[in-house]
Motif scaffolding. Structure first.
Motif, mmCIF file in Angstrom:
data_model
loop_
_atom_site.group_PDB
_atom_site.id
_atom_site.type_symbol
_atom_site.label_atom_id
_atom_site.label_comp_id
_atom_site.label_asym_id
_atom_site.label_seq_id
_atom_site.Cartn_x
_atom_site.Cartn_y
_atom_site.Cartn_z
ATOM 1 N N PHE A 144 0.830 -1.204 0.000
ATOM 2 C CA PHE A 144 0.000 0.000 0.000
ATOM 3 C C PHE A 144 0.866 1.256 0.000
ATOM 4 C CE2 PHE A 144 -2.935 3.021 2.255
ATOM 5 C CZ PHE A 144 -3.885 3.094 1.247
ATOM 6 N N ALA A 145 1.964 1.221 0.749
ATOM 7 C CA ALA A 145 2.882 2.363 0.779
ATOM 8 C C ALA A 145 3.477 2.609 -0.608
ATOM 9 C CB ALA A 145 3.988 2.117 1.798
ATOM 10 N N PHE B 44 5.124 8.493 5.987
ATOM 11 C CA PHE B 44 3.727 8.873 6.192
ATOM 12 C C PHE B 44 3.042 7.823 7.059
ATOM 13 C CE2 PHE B 44 4.585 7.112 1.977
ATOM 14 C CZ PHE B 44 3.853 5.930 1.999
ATOM 15 N N THR B 45 1.844 8.164 7.545
ATOM 16 C CA THR B 45 1.110 7.264 8.435
ATOM 17 C C THR B 45 -0.118 6.691 7.738
ATOM 18 O OG1 THR B 45 -0.080 9.173 9.355
ATOM 19 C CG2 THR B 45 1.879 8.400 10.537
ATOM 20 N N ILE B 46 -0.478 5.482 8.160
ATOM 21 C CA ILE B 46 -1.608 4.751 7.578
ATOM 22 C C ILE B 46 -2.468 4.213 8.716
ATOM 23 C CG2 ILE B 46 -2.311 2.801 6.138
ATOM 24 C CD1 ILE B 46 0.532 2.983 4.842
ATOM 25 N N VAL C 75 -0.014 2.933 11.678
ATOM 26 C CA VAL C 75 1.378 2.543 11.470
ATOM 27 C C VAL C 75 2.097 3.607 10.642
ATOM 28 C CG1 VAL C 75 0.787 0.093 11.572
ATOM 29 C CG2 VAL C 75 0.892 1.237 9.365
ATOM 30 N N LYS C 76 3.413 3.627 10.777
ATOM 31 C CA LYS C 76 4.236 4.540 9.998
ATOM 32 C C LYS C 76 4.979 3.749 8.923
ATOM 33 C CE LYS C 76 6.858 7.545 12.165
ATOM 34 N NZ LYS C 76 8.017 8.052 12.957
ATOM 35 N N LEU D 253 12.195 -0.765 -1.550
ATOM 36 C CA LEU D 253 12.388 -1.287 -0.197
ATOM 37 C C LEU D 253 11.663 -0.391 0.795
ATOM 38 C CD1 LEU D 253 14.037 -3.567 1.247
ATOM 39 C CD2 LEU D 253 15.774 -1.827 1.696
ATOM 40 N N ILE D 254 10.833 -0.994 1.634
ATOM 41 C CA ILE D 254 9.970 -0.220 2.528
ATOM 42 C C ILE D 254 10.021 -0.789 3.937
ATOM 43 C CG2 ILE D 254 7.565 0.453 2.992
ATOM 44 C CD1 ILE D 254 7.115 0.320 -0.056
ATOM 45 N N THR D 255 10.077 0.120 4.902
ATOM 46 C CA THR D 255 10.007 -0.257 6.315
ATOM 47 C C THR D 255 8.676 0.197 6.884
ATOM 48 O OG1 THR D 255 12.393 -0.163 6.696
ATOM 49 C CG2 THR D 255 10.983 0.115 8.619
ATOM 50 N N VAL D 256 8.064 -0.665 7.672
ATOM 51 C CA VAL D 256 6.808 -0.329 8.340
ATOM 52 C C VAL D 256 6.975 -0.548 9.835
ATOM 53 C CG1 VAL D 256 4.374 -0.930 8.612
ATOM 54 C CG2 VAL D 256 5.397 -0.930 6.333
#
Length: 287
Positions: free
Chosen positions: A81-82, A96-98, A105-106, A119-122
């Motif tokens: 989704f990010a 950003f926040t979801i 979550v950020k 590459l994404i960190t949650v």
């Protein structure tokens, strides 16, 4: 963006279809979800991610399983989704926040390739071991190391919530057939009021764990972010591993870190598969 636009992505083989509630002209009910996720009658997917509005975060997200049920949280889904938000111009920010049903979550875009998120960190929130908050019906405050009988087998279960409920079973050997046989039974046991995600986990070293996943509402799954977070949390809780872990799954690997306050961070890659528009011949049946 045109009506009924969709984009499909995968995170380590766990695939989701992204839709925007402002750009669909049909009710996304159980029938629509099941049809769209069906590989023969729809696009085929492990679930649907629906962008919604939020008064608490930058974006809202609803997560639907292919059986039409709604999930509280999904690690792979959040990374996907990010990427969807970034790559399709909903935001130019890297952080950003979801808002999900499982909490806010950020997300952080860690790496771009040709201007697209890779590459994404949650930040997945906190691991919760309190049985009634998972929820699991248990005679102790935490359901860690409890034995249950499932048909002809006895399993030792370890339950945790990372925004959605998980049951981790530590084994000496991983067996896909065992996952497919016992996963759906455990998922639907009466002790789990909201059903549960099931992971079979093998410790390879202090910083590597390999797992197999039976996902609530989806079945056998190649990879799962929230499952990886749940397994890592249980391993740290039981003192079997360090706090920075690599979780290996058939679909690939995720990096999980857990701090002293049980806050969880998850990092992994995501990839777009395709995008387009749902045909009127498909969507008219849902109206």
């Amino acid at each position: 963006m045109e009506k009924n636009f969709f984009a499909k992505f995968h995170g380590l083989g766990n695939d989701y279809i992204c839709l925007d509630e402002d750009w669909i002209d049909f009710p996304l009910d159980e029938r629509a979800i099941k049809t769209i996720c069906d590989v023969h009658y729809g696009i085929g997917s492990d679930g649907i991610l629906l962008k919604t509005h939020s008064s608490k975060a930058n974006f809202g997200l609803r997560i639907f399983n292919p059986d039409g049920s709604e999930a509280e949280k999904s690690g792979n889904g959040l990374r996907i989704f990010a990427k969807f938000l970034h790559d399709f111009g909903y935001t130019v920010k890297k952080e950003f926040t979801i808002e999900t049903r499982g909490g806010i979550v950020k997300a952080k875009i860690e790496e771009l390739v040709d201007g697209r998120a890779k590459l994404i960190t949650v930040d997945m929130g906190k691991a919760i071991f309190e049985a009634k908050r998972i929820p699991v019906i248990c005679d102790t405050e935490e359901c860690i190391g409890k034995k249950i009988k499932v048909e002809d087998r006895e399993f030792e279960i370890n339950c945790v919530s990372v925004g959605n409920p998980h049951c981790v079973i530590i084994v000496d050997q991983l067996d896909d057939e065992m996952v497919r046989k016992y996963g759906p039974i455990i998922e639907n046991l009466d002790i789990f009021p909201n059903r549960i995600n099931v992971q079979f986990a093998k410790v390879l070293s202090r910083d590597i764990v390999e797992i197999r996943i039976w996902e609530r509402g989806a079945g056998y799954t190649l990879a799962s972010g929230s499952s990886s977070c749940a397994v890592a949390s249980v391993m740290v809780k039981k003192g079997l591993t360090d706090r920075n872990l690599t979780i290996k799954m058939p679909g690939g690997v995720l990096k999980i870190s857990i701090d002293e306050d049980w806050n969880i961070k998850m990092t992994g890659e995501v990839q777009e598969i395709c995008s387009g528009h749902l045909s009127p011949e498909l969507t008219h049946q849902f109206i």
